[in-house]
Scaffold this motif. Structure first.
Motif, PDB file in Angstrom:
ATOM      1  N   LEU A  82       0.805  -1.211   0.000  1.00  0.00           N
ATOM      2  CA  LEU A  82       0.000   0.000   0.000  1.00  0.00           C
ATOM      3  C   LEU A  82       0.841   1.265   0.000  1.00  0.00           C
ATOM      4  CD1 LEU A  82      -2.960   0.732  -0.065  1.00  0.00           C
ATOM      5  CD2 LEU A  82      -2.914   0.920   2.407  1.00  0.00           C
ATOM      6  N   ASP A  83       2.035   1.220   0.675  1.00  0.00           N
ATOM      7  CA  ASP A  83       2.847   2.430   0.738  1.00  0.00           C
ATOM      8  C   ASP A  83       3.410   2.803  -0.626  1.00  0.00           C
ATOM      9  OD1 ASP A  83       6.065   1.205   1.759  1.00  0.00           O
ATOM     10  OD2 ASP A  83       4.392   0.099   0.933  1.00  0.00           O
ATOM     11  N   LYS A  84       3.457   1.839  -1.557  1.00  0.00           N
ATOM     12  CA  LYS A  84       3.843   2.147  -2.931  1.00  0.00           C
ATOM     13  C   LYS A  84       2.588   1.966  -3.771  1.00  0.00           C
ATOM     14  CE  LYS A  84       8.477   0.370  -2.275  1.00  0.00           C
ATOM     15  NZ  LYS A  84       9.417  -0.691  -2.599  1.00  0.00           N
ATOM     16  N   SER A  85       1.994   3.047  -4.188  1.00  0.00           N
ATOM     17  CA  SER A  85       0.729   2.958  -4.919  1.00  0.00           C
ATOM     18  C   SER A  85       0.893   2.062  -6.121  1.00  0.00           C
ATOM     19  CB  SER A  85       0.293   4.345  -5.381  1.00  0.00           C
ATOM     20  OG  SER A  85       0.053   5.152  -4.269  1.00  0.00           O
ATOM     21  N   THR A  86      -0.116   1.240  -6.326  1.00  0.00           N
ATOM     22  CA  THR A  86      -0.021   0.268  -7.408  1.00  0.00           C
ATOM     23  C   THR A  86      -0.106   0.952  -8.761  1.00  0.00           C
ATOM     24  OG1 THR A  86      -2.385  -0.064  -7.357  1.00  0.00           O
ATOM     25  CG2 THR A  86      -1.070  -1.556  -6.004  1.00  0.00           C
ATOM     26  N   ARG A  87       0.401   0.253  -9.755  1.00  0.00           N
ATOM     27  CA  ARG A  87       0.375   0.753 -11.130  1.00  0.00           C
ATOM     28  C   ARG A  87      -1.075   0.971 -11.586  1.00  0.00           C
ATOM     29  NH1 ARG A  87       3.665   1.119 -15.402  1.00  0.00           N
ATOM     30  NH2 ARG A  87       2.833   0.719 -17.469  1.00  0.00           N
ATOM     31  N   GLU A  88      -1.966   0.069 -11.138  1.00  0.00           N
ATOM     32  CA  GLU A  88      -3.361   0.193 -11.534  1.00  0.00           C
ATOM     33  C   GLU A  88      -3.969   1.495 -11.017  1.00  0.00           C
ATOM     34  OE1 GLU A  88      -2.059  -2.596 -10.257  1.00  0.00           O
ATOM     35  OE2 GLU A  88      -2.044  -3.720 -12.137  1.00  0.00           O
ATOM     36  N   PHE A  89      -3.608   1.858  -9.781  1.00  0.00           N
ATOM     37  CA  PHE A  89      -4.126   3.104  -9.215  1.00  0.00           C
ATOM     38  C   PHE A  89      -3.654   4.291 -10.043  1.00  0.00           C
ATOM     39  CE2 PHE A  89      -3.210   6.846  -6.595  1.00  0.00           C
ATOM     40  CZ  PHE A  89      -4.496   7.201  -6.246  1.00  0.00           C
ATOM     41  N   HIS A  90      -2.371   4.315 -10.407  1.00  0.00           N
ATOM     42  CA  HIS A  90      -1.835   5.426 -11.193  1.00  0.00           C
ATOM     43  C   HIS A  90      -2.460   5.466 -12.586  1.00  0.00           C
ATOM     44  CE1 HIS A  90       0.966   6.958  -8.297  1.00  0.00           C
ATOM     45  NE2 HIS A  90       1.513   5.768  -8.128  1.00  0.00           N
ATOM     46  N   ARG A  91      -2.722   4.291 -13.153  1.00  0.00           N
ATOM     47  CA  ARG A  91      -3.388   4.253 -14.457  1.00  0.00           C
ATOM     48  C   ARG A  91      -4.784   4.865 -14.340  1.00  0.00           C
ATOM     49  NH1 ARG A  91      -1.441   0.971 -18.507  1.00  0.00           N
ATOM     50  NH2 ARG A  91      -3.534   0.684 -19.297  1.00  0.00           N
ATOM     51  N   TRP A  92      -5.495   4.454 -13.289  1.00  0.00           N
ATOM     52  CA  TRP A  92      -6.844   4.982 -13.086  1.00  0.00           C
ATOM     53  C   TRP A  92      -6.796   6.488 -12.891  1.00  0.00           C
ATOM     54  CZ3 TRP A  92      -8.587   7.493  -8.656  1.00  0.00           C
ATOM     55  CH2 TRP A  92      -9.947   7.806  -8.645  1.00  0.00           C
ATOM     56  N   ARG A  93      -5.855   6.976 -12.052  1.00  0.00           N
ATOM     57  CA  ARG A  93      -5.759   8.407 -11.775  1.00  0.00           C
ATOM     58  C   ARG A  93      -5.403   9.187 -13.046  1.00  0.00           C
ATOM     59  NH1 ARG A  93      -2.373  10.796  -6.752  1.00  0.00           N
ATOM     60  NH2 ARG A  93      -0.606  10.072  -7.959  1.00  0.00           N
ATOM     61  N   PHE A  94      -4.491   8.636 -13.858  1.00  0.00           N
ATOM     62  CA  PHE A  94      -4.113   9.293 -15.110  1.00  0.00           C
ATOM     63  C   PHE A  94      -5.332   9.429 -16.021  1.00  0.00           C
ATOM     64  CE2 PHE A  94      -2.741   9.176 -19.528  1.00  0.00           C
ATOM     65  CZ  PHE A  94      -1.799  10.188 -19.553  1.00  0.00           C
ATOM     66  N   ASN A  95      -6.098   8.346 -16.154  1.00  0.00           N
ATOM     67  CA  ASN A  95      -7.299   8.392 -16.998  1.00  0.00           C
ATOM     68  C   ASN A  95      -8.304   9.420 -16.490  1.00  0.00           C
ATOM     69  OD1 ASN A  95      -6.651   6.563 -19.025  1.00  0.00           O
ATOM     70  ND2 ASN A  95      -7.288   4.810 -17.819  1.00  0.00           N
TER      71      ASN A  95
END
Length: 200
Positions: A82-95
């Motif tokens: 959790l302390d390193k945000s997952t790639r999926e979270f960053h993909r979602w946030r970018f979109n």
């Protein structure tokens, strides 16, 4: 025995407060309740730093800094990545950010920014590429291979009259080779009596 509260959190993170108080000593039950609240806070703030977690835990629950660090260790143990945000979270946030940019540009009737946002969205999500369909293993057909000594299948020019040349070379070298000579066994005198006495 639940020293750190980790096992209690693993087992009863979402158990009701009344049941927690019945099952565990009060400090452990309170730790589970805190860790539950901070677990939810971390899910809502996945990019938060450890220091932010500590200050939030202290201000929310009125605890000491060492206790807050203990809570952080438990939450991290429950969600190790959790302390390193997952790639999926960053993909979602970018979109989300690109779509928001598009909406703002559309309200301003800014066609150029809208076009750039759409192009970025399409490129990031690889919508321009064909989806590769996975073939089930039972539908895979092995490519047939036929054994051949013809090198032309590899793009190599074959040697003309190869068989005849091979036969001629075998005959030539067979004639030049000395005949096989039969030899018989010859016993060697090791002079054992000279080196080994019968007294030994």
């Amino acid at each position: 025995m639940y020293d750190s509260g980790l096992e209690a959190c693993r087992l009863d993170l979402y158990t009701s407060e009344d049941e927690l108080m019945k099952k565990y000593p009060q400090p452990v039950a309170q730790k589970v309740i805190r860790c539950r609240a901070m677990h939810q806070w971390m899910l809502a703030n996945p990019a938060s730093k450890d220091a932010h977690f500590i200050s939030e835990d202290i201000s929310r629950h009125g605890i000491s800094k060492p206790t807050a660090y203990s809570d952080l260790a438990i939450v991290k143990a429950l969600l190790p990545m959790l302390d390193k945000s997952t790639r999926e979270f960053h993909r979602w946030r970018f979109n989300e950010m690109i779509l928001k940019t598009f909406d703002m540009a559309e309200k301003r009737k800014d066609a150029r920014t809208m076009e750039r946002a759409v192009a970025t969205y399409a490129k990031f999500n690889t919508v321009d590429k064909e989806e590769q369909m996975e073939i089930p293993i039972d539908k895979l057909i092995p490519q047939p291979f036929i054994a051949t000594d013809d090198p032309s299948v590899l793009g190599i020019k074959p040697i003309p009259n190869l068989r005849e040349r091979q036969r001629a070379l075998i005959e030539k070298y067979s004639k030049e080779t000395a005949d096989i000579e039969d030899i018989s066994f010859e016993e060697i005198d090791l002079q054992e009596s000279r080196f080994f006495s019968d007294d030994a």
